[in-house]
Scaffold this active site. Structure first.
Site, PDB file in Angstrom:
ATOM      1  N   HIS A  22       1.163  -0.766   0.295  1.00 25.40           N
ATOM      2  CA  HIS A  22      -0.141  -0.286  -0.419  1.00 25.40           C
ATOM      3  C   HIS A  22       0.882   1.091  -0.048  1.00 25.40           C
ATOM      4  O   HIS A  22       1.926   1.157  -0.019  1.00 25.40           O
ATOM      5  CB  HIS A  22      -0.751  -0.247   1.148  1.00 25.40           C
ATOM      6  CG  HIS A  22      -2.415  -0.746   1.192  1.00 25.40           C
ATOM      7  ND1 HIS A  22      -3.358  -0.872   0.663  1.00 25.40           N
ATOM      8  CD2 HIS A  22      -1.971  -2.307   1.760  1.00 25.40           C
ATOM      9  CE1 HIS A  22      -3.611  -1.807   0.520  1.00 25.40           C
ATOM     10  NE2 HIS A  22      -3.028  -2.691   1.551  1.00 25.40           N
ATOM     11  N   HIS A 204      -8.924  -6.753  -1.636  1.00 20.13           N
ATOM     12  CA  HIS A 204      -8.607  -8.156  -1.004  1.00 20.13           C
ATOM     13  C   HIS A 204      -9.897  -8.648  -0.027  1.00 20.13           C
ATOM     14  O   HIS A 204     -11.019  -8.460  -0.939  1.00 20.13           O
ATOM     15  CB  HIS A 204      -8.759  -6.782   0.480  1.00 20.13           C
ATOM     16  CG  HIS A 204      -7.838  -6.618   0.331  1.00 20.13           C
ATOM     17  ND1 HIS A 204      -6.830  -5.484  -0.673  1.00 20.13           N
ATOM     18  CD2 HIS A 204      -6.640  -5.805   1.143  1.00 20.13           C
ATOM     19  CE1 HIS A 204      -6.065  -4.441  -0.339  1.00 20.13           C
ATOM     20  NE2 HIS A 204      -5.397  -4.657   0.320  1.00 20.13           N
ATOM     21  N   GLU A 207      -9.524 -11.992   4.808  1.00 22.59           N
ATOM     22  CA  GLU A 207      -8.177 -11.781   6.004  1.00 22.59           C
ATOM     23  C   GLU A 207      -8.938 -11.615   7.369  1.00 22.59           C
ATOM     24  O   GLU A 207      -9.023 -12.358   7.857  1.00 22.59           O
ATOM     25  CB  GLU A 207      -7.750 -10.253   5.203  1.00 22.59           C
ATOM     26  CG  GLU A 207      -6.387  -9.906   6.671  1.00 22.59           C
ATOM     27  CD  GLU A 207      -5.653  -8.349   6.908  1.00 22.59           C
ATOM     28  OE1 GLU A 207      -4.851  -7.963   6.974  1.00 22.59           O
ATOM     29  OE2 GLU A 207      -7.233  -7.795   6.224  1.00 22.59           O
TER      30      GLU A 207
END
Length: 351
Positions: A22, A204, A207
């Site tokens: 990132h 994403h 997670e």
């Protein structure tokens, strides 16, 4: 007691691609401190004396603290020179760790108010990336990321903007932030725009939430890669589908431990994913907050999961093949992996 050593090849010499990094989170800690002093930004102890911070984001309060620290770090980037410095230093760090290709993820809406709007911000980032790759001698692609805590219409606007710069530095479209606050399903329209425009789908998932999060990325967003995705091991059928479709999981061991997804690096299911046949691209996520960069992720899987040099080379190949790097760059990096394997190992201390 004398440290044990094993014959092994140096990981920084292994050519690889870094696909999960990132923008603000790639900043050097020393740069954060210097820019904060220059712009008179007060940093909390967690970003100074107690760095790297102790994080745990498995509950809403923990994620809020993580996001707050990230936002404070982003606030030190006040000028164009600050952005250019960040990318230049990040590229230098990547080159020193063996990355021949970097894909850095950025949500331009987090900087737009400071740099004249979304389009000028994207153009600034792309220009800074071109300067950085020339200076460091590595290739850089940009993944434009939507924030899943914002409205899906904002994501569509970002997707259209990303497509305008496809082939001019933007290589993919992502979806980040807390999975628990925005379903992938709601962003299907934005990802359809990005895919139709020739960009990689790179959300994403898997997670902080389990297999259902990964499944939505796979089925609804037609993911080419999934940021993290480690929770897929909880559903063998889902993992089989990931393998069959050739979707790459961007696994970030230090980040998983830092956010409480796994208690230790040994518990991050890298070995299980690898042996199931999944394509894996190791990533550092946010070195500024987790305290380690890409080479450390390879060291962790060597030490904690017993990966041999041949297996580490396989991981490097998977990262290269899953990247959006030009074909000539891929061939050069893959040839470098074979050269690395052909080099005799040297004594290496166990991590």
């Amino acid at each position: 007691m004398e440290a044990r050593t094993v014959p092994a090849r140096p990981i920084p010499a292994l050519p690889k691609a870094h696909l999960h990094l990132h923008f603000t989170g790639s900043m050097r800690h020393s740069t954060l401190v210097e820019l904060a002093a220059e712009h008179e930004v007060h940093l909390p102890d967690a970003l100074v004396e107690d760095w790297p911070p102790h994080l745990r984001a498995t509950d809403e309060r923990g994620w809020f603290r993580f996001q707050r620290l990230y936002d404070i770090a982003r606030s030190v980037l006040r000028t164009e020179d600050d952005l250019r410095r960040l990318l230049r230093e990040t590229a230098e760090d990547e080159a020193s760790e063996g990355s021949g290709w970097l894909e850095i993820q950025v949500d331009p809406s987090g900087y737009a108010a400071r740099f004249g709007g979304l389009t000028p911000t994207v153009e600034l980032v792309l220009d800074a990336a071109r300067q950085a790759e020339e200076a460091a001698g590595i290739g850089i692609g940009v993944v434009i990321a939507a924030n899943r805590t914002k409205h899906p219409l904002d994501a569509k606007a970002l997707a259209r903007l990303a497509v305008r710069y496809a082939g001019r530095g933007v290589v993919g479209f992502g979806l980040s932030n807390d999975e628990r606050r925005g379903r992938a399903y709601d962003f299907e329209g934005a990802f359809r725009i990005a895919r139709n425009g020739g960009l990689l789908s790179d959300p994403h998932g898997g997670e902080l939430l389990g297999p259902a999060s990964v499944r939505e990325c796979l089925d609804t967003l037609s993911a080419d890669r999934i940021g993290h995705g480690v929770r897929a091991v909880e559903d063998p059928r889902l993992l089989d589908r990931i393998v069959e479709r050739g979707v790459t999981l961007e696994v970030c061991p230090a980040s998983n431990v830092g956010l409480g997804v796994a208690a230790t690096a040994a518990e991050v299911p890298v070995r299980r994913l690898y042996e199931a046949g999944a394509s894996i691209a190791l990533g550092a996520d946010d070195p500024l907050l987790f305290g380690s960069r890409l080479a450390r992720q390879y060291e962790l899987v060597r030490a904690e999961h017993g990966f041999s040099d041949a297996e580490l080379a396989a991981l490097a190949r998977q990262s290269i093949n899953a990247s959006a790097a030009p074909e000539v760059t891929r061939k050069q990096l893959l040839a470098g992996v074979e050269t690395w394997l052909a080099t005799p190992p040297v004594p290496h201390p166990l991590a």
